[in-house]
Design a protein around this motif. Sequence first.
Motif: not given
Length: 302
Positions: A202-210
Amino acid sequence: MPKALLSDRRRHTHAIHRIAAPVPTVPQEYVHLRESDAILLTNWSALGSDRYAVTAQWPDGGVYGGSVPLLITQTIRQSALLIGHAELGVPLKHQTLMEWMDFNVSEDFYDPKNKPDNLFILLTCTPNNPRSSRVELSILSEGRLVAESLLDYSWIAPGAYRRLRGAYADAAWGTGVPPAPLPAHTVGRAHEHEVVLAPSGLPNRWELRSDVSNQALYDHRVDHVPGLVLIEAAYQATHAVTGPGRPPVRVMSTFDRYVEFDAPCWIDAAVVPAPDEGVVRVEVTGVQNGERTFSVYMDCAG
């Protein structure tokens, strides 16, 4: 609404010449770090009337990779923890909880030719209650005010913390495989291992990478994603939205709840109306399990 930052405090710069008998080393446990190379602070001294002085050195490279936003947030974090443990009597075994943190930085401080060899930090600590303090910081380079910060943090006894965290107090560490990162250059980073965002579709949405192998953000085992990681995620999301050449000059962060390792945390960024001309304001929020975990406003120059 974002909180107002501090007013100019250049009147405090005269204290540079009044530090008496500074302590020569900073114990690792005072700044909650395992690796000595990650410690930016060199000494500290009490000035009286709840005021303290701290000195710091920024390395040319090392674990923080020369990132000004990361170095600034670590300098603020380490200074508050150091004075809390060394001067305010915060027990070393207590957990500290960052509630919110605001700071601003001079735009020209991002210019490599202005990179400091030494920094001088002035702190004023005001108790909110027996287990919470408000900290004001002025950061100076060669006598010039280059950054300032205002934050609230509290501390909690080990038993109370375990009750608060429940099963999460024994959260698994380093067992999951983080999703593939965004290209490093799109988030203002030089190397893939520094990237904390993954595509969401989705535009301007990301998943946080831990990615707990990132020593700049995960120095030691913890039971939740540190606030430093969340501010870094906000910086990278802001860079992805605004593009290069717009360094953050004002950051306003609020932490609502812990970000856990066992569920995706979604990072959303949007350009919102800015209070001043010549500034682009980006609002970044984190959402996990349908609830907001943190929010950051970043005002960017350019």
